[in-house]
Structures are given as C-alpha cells and as structure tokens.
Design a protein around this motif. Structure first.
Motif, PDB file in Angstrom:
ATOM      1  N   UNK A   1       0.843  -1.169   0.000  1.00  0.00           N
ATOM      2  CA  UNK A   1       0.000   0.000   0.000  1.00  0.00           C
ATOM      3  C   UNK A   1       0.895   1.241   0.000  1.00  0.00           C
ATOM      4  N   UNK A   2       0.418   2.263  -0.606  1.00  0.00           N
ATOM      5  CA  UNK A   2       1.174   3.516  -0.666  1.00  0.00           C
ATOM      6  C   UNK A   2       1.094   4.222   0.680  1.00  0.00           C
ATOM      7  N   UNK A   3       2.141   4.866   1.004  1.00  0.00           N
ATOM      8  CA  UNK A   3       2.199   5.610   2.260  1.00  0.00           C
ATOM      9  C   UNK A   3       2.463   7.070   1.949  1.00  0.00           C
ATOM     10  N   UNK A   4       1.677   7.950   2.553  1.00  0.00           N
ATOM     11  CA  UNK A   4       1.819   9.383   2.329  1.00  0.00           C
ATOM     12  C   UNK A   4       2.602   9.972   3.484  1.00  0.00           C
ATOM     13  N   UNK A   5       3.635  10.714   3.160  1.00  0.00           N
ATOM     14  CA  UNK A   5       4.447  11.363   4.181  1.00  0.00           C
ATOM     15  C   UNK A   5       4.536  12.852   3.893  1.00  0.00           C
ATOM     16  N   UNK A   6       4.156  13.668   4.834  1.00  0.00           N
ATOM     17  CA  UNK A   6       4.295  15.112   4.670  1.00  0.00           C
ATOM     18  C   UNK A   6       5.736  15.510   4.931  1.00  0.00           C
ATOM     19  N   UNK A  19       4.597  16.945  -0.208  1.00  0.00           N
ATOM     20  CA  UNK A  19       4.442  15.534   0.165  1.00  0.00           C
ATOM     21  C   UNK A  19       5.343  14.643  -0.676  1.00  0.00           C
ATOM     22  N   UNK A  20       5.669  13.510  -0.100  1.00  0.00           N
ATOM     23  CA  UNK A  20       6.377  12.451  -0.809  1.00  0.00           C
ATOM     24  C   UNK A  20       5.527  11.200  -0.653  1.00  0.00           C
ATOM     25  N   UNK A  21       5.422  10.442  -1.712  1.00  0.00           N
ATOM     26  CA  UNK A  21       4.636   9.220  -1.703  1.00  0.00           C
ATOM     27  C   UNK A  21       5.585   8.045  -1.811  1.00  0.00           C
ATOM     28  N   UNK A  47       8.439  13.101  -6.802  1.00  0.00           N
ATOM     29  CA  UNK A  47       8.283  12.954  -5.361  1.00  0.00           C
ATOM     30  C   UNK A  47       7.578  11.637  -5.014  1.00  0.00           C
ATOM     31  N   UNK A  48       7.659  10.689  -5.949  1.00  0.00           N
ATOM     32  CA  UNK A  48       7.132   9.348  -5.731  1.00  0.00           C
ATOM     33  C   UNK A  48       8.321   8.403  -5.664  1.00  0.00           C
ATOM     34  N   UNK A  49       8.383   7.619  -4.610  1.00  0.00           N
ATOM     35  CA  UNK A  49       9.517   6.739  -4.370  1.00  0.00           C
ATOM     36  C   UNK A  49       9.061   5.305  -4.190  1.00  0.00           C
ATOM     37  N   UNK A  69      13.973   3.620   6.117  1.00  0.00           N
ATOM     38  CA  UNK A  69      14.498   4.857   6.698  1.00  0.00           C
ATOM     39  C   UNK A  69      15.662   5.439   5.887  1.00  0.00           C
ATOM     40  N   UNK A  70      16.708   4.657   5.691  1.00  0.00           N
ATOM     41  CA  UNK A  70      17.882   5.190   4.986  1.00  0.00           C
ATOM     42  C   UNK A  70      17.583   5.584   3.543  1.00  0.00           C
ATOM     43  N   UNK A  71      16.923   4.718   2.764  1.00  0.00           N
ATOM     44  CA  UNK A  71      16.625   5.135   1.384  1.00  0.00           C
ATOM     45  C   UNK A  71      15.703   6.359   1.312  1.00  0.00           C
ATOM     46  N   UNK A  72      14.720   6.441   2.202  1.00  0.00           N
ATOM     47  CA  UNK A  72      13.823   7.595   2.207  1.00  0.00           C
ATOM     48  C   UNK A  72      14.581   8.858   2.609  1.00  0.00           C
ATOM     49  N   UNK A  73      15.402   8.770   3.625  1.00  0.00           N
ATOM     50  CA  UNK A  73      16.199   9.919   4.046  1.00  0.00           C
ATOM     51  C   UNK A  73      17.083  10.407   2.894  1.00  0.00           C
TER      52      UNK A  73
END
Length: 82
Positions: A1-6, A19-21, A47-49, A69-73
C-alpha cells in the motif's frame, strides 16, 4: 500500500508539493495505487519513491532502517525536500 508522508507543514496550501509518496515495489498493485493517489493530490512524479519493502505487516528495526528509513532519508536529502 502507498504511504503518504508530509515533508513540510500540513497547513501548506499546495499539499502535493509538500508531500512524498512511498510505495512498495514488492507489491505490484502498490505502484498503481501510488500513481492514482499522486494524481488526485497533485504530488509531482519526482516525489514518488518505490522501495523494495517487506510484504508483511511488521518488520524488524534492522529491516526498517535498511529498507525504508535510509533510502527515504537519502531521497529527501538528494531532492532537497527538507
């Protein structure tokens, strides 16, 4: 499922730009859900990962750190998104 992060304030007038998805590449439908959500919310394509994440409901701290965590950061840092 996609996760939305502000990435910045939730009160931003253009929520898509702030936002990043993140979606799970290990789950084929996740990408479609992410793209649909991004289109509806105006989240830019860059901004979609997609990350290769565990399919289970729970993961270890090590798996979280290494696969999310690391890849998103790094993605946020590289994109000057924070």
């Amino acid at each position: 499922m996609a996760t939305w992060l502000a990435c910045s304030t939730a009160l931003a007038s253009d929520i898509g730009a702030s936002a990043v998805l993140v979606y799970n590449r290990a789950m084929p439908d996740s990408k479609d859900v992410a793209r649909h959500y991004a289109e509806k919310r105006g989240i830019p394509e860059d901004q979609i990962l997609g990350l290769e994440l565990d399919k289970g409901e729970a993961i270890t701290r090590k798996a979280f750190t290494e696969t999310l965590y690391r890849p998103l950061f790094q993605f946020l840092k590289d994109g000057d998104l924070f």
